[in-house]
Design a protein around this motif. Sequence first.
Motif, mmCIF file in Angstrom:
data_model
loop_
_atom_site.group_PDB
_atom_site.id
_atom_site.type_symbol
_atom_site.label_atom_id
_atom_site.label_comp_id
_atom_site.label_asym_id
_atom_site.label_seq_id
_atom_site.Cartn_x
_atom_site.Cartn_y
_atom_site.Cartn_z
ATOM 1 N N VAL A 17 105.059 -34.230 -90.943
ATOM 2 C CA VAL A 17 104.165 -33.721 -89.906
ATOM 3 C C VAL A 17 105.016 -33.178 -88.762
ATOM 4 O O VAL A 17 106.235 -33.344 -88.749
ATOM 5 C CB VAL A 17 103.208 -34.824 -89.377
ATOM 6 N N SER A 18 104.368 -32.569 -87.806
ATOM 7 C CA SER A 18 105.098 -32.051 -86.651
ATOM 8 C C SER A 18 105.299 -33.150 -85.609
ATOM 9 O O SER A 18 104.594 -34.168 -85.606
ATOM 10 C CB SER A 18 104.323 -30.885 -86.022
ATOM 11 N N ILE A 19 106.254 -32.908 -84.734
ATOM 12 C CA ILE A 19 106.471 -33.831 -83.611
ATOM 13 C C ILE A 19 105.202 -33.897 -82.769
ATOM 14 O O ILE A 19 104.822 -34.962 -82.276
ATOM 15 C CB ILE A 19 107.681 -33.372 -82.762
ATOM 16 N N ARG A 20 104.537 -32.779 -82.650
ATOM 17 C CA ARG A 20 103.289 -32.727 -81.879
ATOM 18 C C ARG A 20 102.232 -33.675 -82.474
ATOM 19 O O ARG A 20 101.482 -34.308 -81.744
ATOM 20 C CB ARG A 20 102.787 -31.298 -81.852
ATOM 21 N N TYR A 25 99.071 -38.623 -82.230
ATOM 22 C CA TYR A 25 98.693 -39.934 -82.762
ATOM 23 C C TYR A 25 99.112 -41.055 -81.802
ATOM 24 O O TYR A 25 98.390 -42.031 -81.640
ATOM 25 C CB TYR A 25 99.320 -40.165 -84.137
ATOM 26 N N THR A 26 100.261 -40.890 -81.169
ATOM 27 C CA THR A 26 100.706 -41.889 -80.192
ATOM 28 C C THR A 26 99.757 -41.918 -79.002
ATOM 29 O O THR A 26 99.366 -42.993 -78.541
ATOM 30 C CB THR A 26 102.149 -41.589 -79.734
ATOM 31 N N GLY A 27 99.359 -40.758 -78.528
ATOM 32 C CA GLY A 27 98.431 -40.672 -77.412
ATOM 33 C C GLY A 27 97.072 -41.299 -77.715
ATOM 34 O O GLY A 27 96.424 -41.854 -76.821
ATOM 35 N N LEU A 28 96.658 -41.241 -78.973
ATOM 36 C CA LEU A 28 95.382 -41.839 -79.378
ATOM 37 C C LEU A 28 95.492 -43.339 -79.648
ATOM 38 O O LEU A 28 94.488 -44.003 -79.892
ATOM 39 C CB LEU A 28 94.853 -41.148 -80.643
ATOM 40 N N GLY A 29 96.725 -43.849 -79.647
ATOM 41 C CA GLY A 29 96.922 -45.265 -79.930
ATOM 42 C C GLY A 29 97.044 -45.573 -81.414
ATOM 43 O O GLY A 29 97.028 -46.736 -81.805
ATOM 44 N N LEU A 30 97.164 -44.544 -82.244
ATOM 45 C CA LEU A 30 97.320 -44.747 -83.683
ATOM 46 C C LEU A 30 98.746 -45.180 -84.031
ATOM 47 O O LEU A 30 98.976 -45.822 -85.044
ATOM 48 C CB LEU A 30 96.968 -43.469 -84.445
ATOM 49 N N LEU A 31 99.685 -44.775 -83.205
ATOM 50 C CA LEU A 31 101.086 -45.163 -83.346
ATOM 51 C C LEU A 31 101.561 -45.724 -82.019
ATOM 52 O O LEU A 31 101.114 -45.277 -80.963
ATOM 53 C CB LEU A 31 101.963 -43.954 -83.704
ATOM 54 N N THR A 32 102.482 -46.663 -82.104
ATOM 55 C CA THR A 32 103.057 -47.240 -80.891
ATOM 56 C C THR A 32 104.563 -47.269 -81.053
ATOM 57 O O THR A 32 105.066 -47.837 -82.037
ATOM 58 C CB THR A 32 102.546 -48.681 -80.673
ATOM 59 N N ARG A 51 102.227 -45.315 -92.212
ATOM 60 C CA ARG A 51 101.006 -45.363 -91.402
ATOM 61 C C ARG A 51 100.456 -43.953 -91.195
ATOM 62 O O ARG A 51 99.255 -43.720 -91.284
ATOM 63 C CB ARG A 51 101.308 -46.043 -90.076
ATOM 64 N N ILE A 52 101.340 -42.996 -90.937
ATOM 65 C CA ILE A 52 100.916 -41.603 -90.769
ATOM 66 C C ILE A 52 100.288 -41.092 -92.066
ATOM 67 O O ILE A 52 99.267 -40.393 -92.036
ATOM 68 C CB ILE A 52 102.093 -40.714 -90.323
ATOM 69 N N ALA A 53 100.867 -41.460 -93.205
ATOM 70 C CA ALA A 53 100.303 -41.032 -94.496
ATOM 71 C C ALA A 53 98.884 -41.571 -94.669
ATOM 72 O O ALA A 53 97.986 -40.848 -95.130
ATOM 73 C CB ALA A 53 101.197 -41.498 -95.643
ATOM 74 N N VAL A 54 98.658 -42.814 -94.278
ATOM 75 C CA VAL A 54 97.316 -43.400 -94.365
ATOM 76 C C VAL A 54 96.361 -42.661 -93.430
ATOM 77 O O VAL A 54 95.241 -42.300 -93.819
ATOM 78 C CB VAL A 54 97.354 -44.909 -94.031
ATOM 79 N N ILE A 55 96.800 -42.412 -92.215
ATOM 80 C CA ILE A 55 95.963 -41.695 -91.244
ATOM 81 C C ILE A 55 95.585 -40.327 -91.787
ATOM 82 O O ILE A 55 94.415 -39.924 -91.752
ATOM 83 C CB ILE A 55 96.697 -41.567 -89.889
ATOM 84 N N ARG A 56 96.569 -39.602 -92.314
ATOM 85 C CA ARG A 56 96.315 -38.258 -92.840
ATOM 86 C C ARG A 56 95.344 -38.297 -94.023
ATOM 87 O O ARG A 56 94.465 -37.446 -94.134
ATOM 88 C CB ARG A 56 97.629 -37.587 -93.252
ATOM 89 N N GLY A 62 87.516 -37.129 -94.042
ATOM 90 C CA GLY A 62 86.460 -36.995 -93.051
ATOM 91 C C GLY A 62 86.295 -38.183 -92.118
ATOM 92 O O GLY A 62 85.357 -38.218 -91.328
ATOM 93 N N VAL A 63 87.198 -39.153 -92.190
ATOM 94 C CA VAL A 63 87.129 -40.288 -91.266
ATOM 95 C C VAL A 63 87.708 -39.819 -89.935
ATOM 96 O O VAL A 63 88.806 -39.261 -89.889
ATOM 97 C CB VAL A 63 87.911 -41.505 -91.817
ATOM 98 N N SER A 64 86.972 -40.030 -88.859
ATOM 99 C CA SER A 64 87.426 -39.549 -87.555
ATOM 100 C C SER A 64 88.618 -40.363 -87.061
ATOM 101 O O SER A 64 88.778 -41.540 -87.396
ATOM 102 C CB SER A 64 86.295 -39.630 -86.530
ATOM 103 N N LEU A 65 89.446 -39.724 -86.253
ATOM 104 C CA LEU A 65 90.597 -40.424 -85.684
ATOM 105 C C LEU A 65 90.151 -41.578 -84.794
ATOM 106 O O LEU A 65 90.822 -42.611 -84.740
ATOM 107 C CB LEU A 65 91.475 -39.442 -84.913
ATOM 108 N N ASP A 66 89.013 -41.435 -84.142
ATOM 109 C CA ASP A 66 88.481 -42.538 -83.330
ATOM 110 C C ASP A 66 88.142 -43.741 -84.201
ATOM 111 O O ASP A 66 88.442 -44.888 -83.840
ATOM 112 C CB ASP A 66 87.229 -42.104 -82.556
ATOM 113 N N ASP A 67 87.539 -43.489 -85.365
ATOM 114 C CA ASP A 67 87.215 -44.579 -86.284
ATOM 115 C C ASP A 67 88.479 -45.224 -86.851
ATOM 116 O O ASP A 67 88.544 -46.438 -87.017
ATOM 117 C CB ASP A 67 86.328 -44.089 -87.431
#
Length: 132
Positions: A17-20, A25-32, A51-56, A62-67
């Motif tokens: 993925v990109s650094i962006r 994902y870090t900003g959303l709290g998905l990664l720390t 973890r990124i692979a699971v998120i992707r 169709g699962v939202s990033l918030d969920d």
Amino acid sequence: MSGTLVRIGELAAMAGVSIRTVDYYTGLGLLTPASRTASNYRLYARADADRIAVIRSLETQGVSLDDIAAAFTGGHADVAAILTSIDDDLRVLNTALETATPETQGLLAAIATRVHSLVSIALQIPPDLPLG
């Protein structure tokens, strides 16, 4: 994967993925970040690539990033109860399929395919993946 820490660019490359995306994902709290360098660079665990692979995968289904974020931070779930509920729902779906119109059958088949995809993704999540 090794327990060594990597900079954001290395993590992005490992995860494809990109650094962006890692920043987002870090900003959303998905990664720390696990730590910071003396120069204030963020360091991540190599396992964060999994973890990124699971998120992707979940995002693709169709699962939202918030969920996803809520699931990661929501604590431990009663997996047995969730699986029982899914099983009950699938039985209802199969019963509905038997009496549905052809148009509705197509919609129900699409829903069943989505459920199957999500269950397949769930089974691929490494059991030791740090989610919290």
